[in-house]
Design an enzyme around this catalytic site. Structure first.
Site, short mmCIF file in Angstrom:
data_model
loop_
_atom_site.label_atom_id
_atom_site.label_comp_id
_atom_site.label_asym_id
_atom_site.label_seq_id
_atom_site.Cartn_x
_atom_site.Cartn_y
_atom_site.Cartn_z
N LYS A 285 -2.38 -5.41 -13.03
CA LYS A 285 -3.58 -4.82 -12.54
C LYS A 285 -4.25 -4.43 -13.76
CE LYS A 285 -4.69 -1.74 -8.88
NZ LYS A 285 -4.19 -1.09 -7.64
N GLU A 371 0.82 4.51 7.78
CA GLU A 371 0.43 5.72 8.32
C GLU A 371 1.10 5.95 9.70
OE1 GLU A 371 -1.48 3.41 7.04
OE2 GLU A 371 -2.80 4.33 5.56
N ARG A 399 -5.10 3.96 12.58
CA ARG A 399 -3.85 3.04 12.72
C ARG A 399 -2.38 3.64 13.36
NH1 ARG A 399 -2.57 -1.34 8.38
NH2 ARG A 399 -4.55 -2.02 9.12
C1 LIG Z 1 -4.23 1.12 6.16
C2 LIG Z 1 -4.88 1.43 4.72
N1 LIG Z 1 -4.21 2.59 4.24
C3 LIG Z 1 -4.70 2.89 3.10
C4 LIG Z 1 -5.67 2.13 2.33
C5 LIG Z 1 -6.12 2.42 0.85
N2 LIG Z 1 -5.95 1.42 -0.15
C6 LIG Z 1 -6.74 0.47 -0.61
S1 LIG Z 1 -5.99 -0.45 -1.55
C7 LIG Z 1 -4.66 0.53 -1.61
C8 LIG Z 1 -3.64 -0.26 -2.61
C9 LIG Z 1 -3.03 -1.60 -2.25
O1 LIG Z 1 -2.30 -1.94 -2.86
P1 LIG Z 1 -1.92 -3.57 -3.25
O2 LIG Z 1 -1.73 -4.27 -1.94
O3 LIG Z 1 -0.82 -3.61 -4.13
O4 LIG Z 1 -3.20 -4.17 -4.13
P2 LIG Z 1 -3.59 -3.79 -5.46
O5 LIG Z 1 -4.73 -2.94 -5.36
O6 LIG Z 1 -2.59 -3.45 -6.14
O7 LIG Z 1 -4.26 -5.18 -6.02
C10 LIG Z 1 -4.59 1.39 -0.86
C11 LIG Z 1 -3.52 2.33 -0.53
C12 LIG Z 1 -6.15 1.18 2.93
N3 LIG Z 1 -7.05 0.19 2.41
N4 LIG Z 1 -5.66 0.65 4.26
#
Ligand SMILES: Cc1ncc(C[n+]2csc(CCOP(=O)(O)OP(=O)(O)O)c2C)c(N)n1
Length: 640
Positions: A285, A371, A399
């Site tokens: 990242k 969630e 959700r």
């Molecule tokens: C249902 C839901 N819960 C929480 C989020 C908030 N959120 C956005 S990106 C993220 C992290 C995602 O991590 P990853 O899939 O590993 O992607 P990265 O950002 O590391 O590339 C979260 C928790 C979301 N977008 N959707």
């Protein structure tokens, strides 16, 4: 293609078709230029940074190898898709990201044919890509469905529900697991430990190794016994991967920043694998930008920043954020009550619970992007005598709605819902707006629903919720900073279902729920200036409604206006239902409801969003004048 060495390669690539004309040896340079362009753009606009930087090479490789847009590429969440936007015809608009009228910060179908599926909530990509793949299978189309999903998003149940069904897509489904060992915060739970084990127990996959494996997978009867032996041996040596058990051909881990590995591996996945395939790609990242590499969580989402120093523009010091006030108030409650605990679904800093964790690590639970599980887990805790606070953004609580209804409300369990980002959310746009929580919660029997008018009220509501053991209770508060009111030294326990009069008048009554109270007070000043004596009430509760107060105001005022930052079905609907049930409207009482409009409002500056929604003081004045049939000069017109 030979480019003029003075011309950046990126200038020659508007669409993936241009990219595919480049020689493989030119791709690393293109990737570097793409990375620099993305950093420069996000420096100007703010937005998601670390995730996009981590997938620059992967973006180039996917568009180079696969036939997008015919192959349907679905980015999970979509927050990492800025490099994808730049090379799919949107470079000229990339500096409009997240601005009003500009590009969305996520993928969006209406923006480009290269965004076949919109997103922003996580873990939907495999289901959607499977849908594309199966639709093509049924209609004879040749395109594949390609999902790119992060290790954080892979923690959600929905991803497994999709993988459980993937077999039917055959080799039309490709899942690329982008494993950067980070969610927004460090990832949690068994899956992240499992992925780490996979990565550490196997060398990065190169084409040579992959080809050896693939040849064993060819559908040749003669090879079947050998194939079985191979699978058996692989299982013995390192354990069949979880993904193999689910019916995927697992490929990886692959170094996601090495185009010499990525391209041939993806080409083989495209051409040679029989069934659904999962490519495990390891990335970093924030890759290629030192400040983001050093603090991947802080650079997940950023304000505008100085590209040279990495320093983000600080907002002027002002009132504390609602999130911060919530976290502080909860910590104070937890200090006096050891049954209080807190749950976040992968948003420790977004919900302020990182501060709570520092004080009470054993009473904080980050469940990952889960969630649904988080809510039912809270229900279990509550059923066993704990006092759980589920801190979930309004939009993400959607959700877990069935869990709220079935596991919490029907059983009347005292789960406390701290609903952050309630209402409009500015640059994050429609997918993140908290428009519906009042509608979907206040319709539930047993549920108590409050909305904080300012940060001092929020402190009282946290306290009230902490002491409310007789059933579920929710309180909502918006994104951003409070109004600057002093915080109470001692929080007050609010009487359930009782509002307060903030200003007394005689002709017009404004019934406010939540933070539009400030605009209602401004409107009251303007109405007074026109000689219209105005009462302003802060209802605090939409459920139970303060019927006694509302009845009294209805019997003593000519016009009643409800104001809330939520969709239809909220306060206005509850007040109207009560009034009509009691026949209060029969005598010609004029009731008007002001709420969010019936549309998904795009990203924009918050003040412009409120203008579009029609929820500012001038709109309130206009609504009252219309109801009184005054013209805009304040002169009463003849009644029809
Ligand atoms: C249902 C839901 N819960 C929480 C989020 C908030 N959120 C956005 S990106 C993220 C992290 C995602 O991590 P990853 O899939 O590993 O992607 P990265 O950002 O590391 O590339 C979260 C928790 C979301 N977008 N959707």
């Amino acid at each position: 293609m030979t480019a003029d060495p003075a011309t950046p390669l990126l200038d020659t690539v508007e669409f993936p078709a241009d990219l595919r004309r480049l020689a493989p040896g030119q791709l690393p340079q293109l990737a570097e230029e793409l990375r620099a362009e993305m950093i420069a753009a996000v420096g100007q606009t703010g937005g998601h940074l670390g995730s996009g930087l981590g997938v620059v090479e992967l973006t180039v490789a996917i568009h180079y190898v696969f036939n997008t847009p015919e192959d349907r590429l679905v980015w999970d969440v979509g927050h990492q898709a800025y490099p994808h936007k730049i090379i799919t015809g949107r470079r000229s608009r990339i500096r409009t990201l997240r601005q009003g009228g500009g590009l969305s910060g996520f993928t969006k179908r209406s923006e480009s044919e290269y965004d076949p599926f919109g997103a922003a909530h996580s873990s939907t990509s495999i289901s959607a890509a499977l849908g594309f793949a199966v639709a093509n299978q049924l209609s004879g189309g040749t395109g594949k469905g390609i999902a790119v999903i992060g290790d954080g998003a892979m923690s959600a149940g929905m991803a497994y529900e999709a993988m459980n069904n993937a077999k039917q897509a055959g080799n039309r489904l490709v899942v690329i697991l982008n494993d950067n060992d980070m969610s927004i915060a460090p990832p949690v739970g068994g899956l992240s430990a499992y992925l780490a084990k996979l990565v550490s127990s196997r060398p990065f996959l190169e084409l040579r190794q992959f080809a050896r494996r693939i040849s064993r997978r060819l559908p040749n009867v003669l090879h079947r016994a050998a194939k079985r032996t191979d699978e058996f041996a692989r299982g013995m040596a390192m354990g069949g991967t979880l993904f193999e058990e689910l019916g995927f051909y697992y490929v990886g881990p692959v170094d996601g920043h090495n185009l010499d590995h990525l391209i041939p591996v993806l080409e083989n996945v495209r051409d040679a694998v029989e069934g659904p395939c999962l490519v495990h790609v390891v990335t970093q990242k924030g890759k290629g930008y030192a400040p983001a590499e050093a603090a991947a969580d802080k650079y997940h989402g950023v304000q505008k920043f100085d590209v040279i120093t990495g320093e983000q523009v600080k907002s002027a010091p002002g009132a504390p954020s609602y999130t911060g006030v919530f976290a502080q108030a909860l910590a104070a409650e937890a200090a006096r009550d050891d049954k209080i605990c807190a749950i976040t679904a992968a948003m420790p800093s977004g919900t302020g619970l990182d501060k709570f964790t520092a004080l009470y690590p054993e009473r904080t639970f980050d469940v990952g992007i889960a969630e649904q599980h988080g809510v039912t887990f809270a229900a279990g805790l509550a059923a066993q005598g704990m006092r759980p606070f589920c801190a979930i953004y309004s939009t993400f609580l959607q959700r877990a709605y069935d869990q709220v209804v079935h596991d919490v409300a029907i059983q009347n369990l005292p789960v406390r819902f701290a609903i952050d980002r309630a209402g409009l959310v500015g640059a994050d746009g429609a997918t993140h707006a908290g428009s519906f929580d009042v509608t979907y919660l206040a319709s539930l029997p047993n549920m108590v629903v409050m909305a904080a008018a300012d940060e001092a009220e929020l402190v009282h509501m946290v306290h009230t919720a902490a002491l409310h053991d007789s059933g579920p209770i929710a309180f909502r508060y918006p994104r951003g900073n409070g109004t600057g009111v002093p915080l109470p030294a001692v929080p007050e326990r609010l009487e359930i279902g009782k509002g307060r009069i903030v200003r007394s008048g005689t002709k017009v009554a404004l019934l406010s729920l939540g933070t539009r109270l400030a605009e209602a007070l401004k409107a009251a000043d303007q109405l007074e200036a026109r000689g219209l004596s105005t009462t302003v009430a802060d209802l605090r509760f939409v459920k139970p409604l303060d019927e006694e107060l509302i009845r009294r105001l209805m019997s003593t005022h000519e016009v009643i206006v409800t104001i809330e930052e939520g969709a239809i079905g909220g306060l206005g609907a509850h007040v109207l239902t009560m009034a009509s049930d009691e026949g209060l409207t029969d005598a010609g009482l004029r009731i008007r409801t002001m709420r969010l409009p019936d549309l998904f409002q795009d990203h924009d500056a918050p003040d412009r969003q409120y203008d579009t929604a029609g929820l500012n003081a001038p709109h309130i004045v206009e609504t009252v004048l219309k109801a009184l049939r005054h013209n805009s000069a304040g002169v009463e017109e003849a009644r029809a």
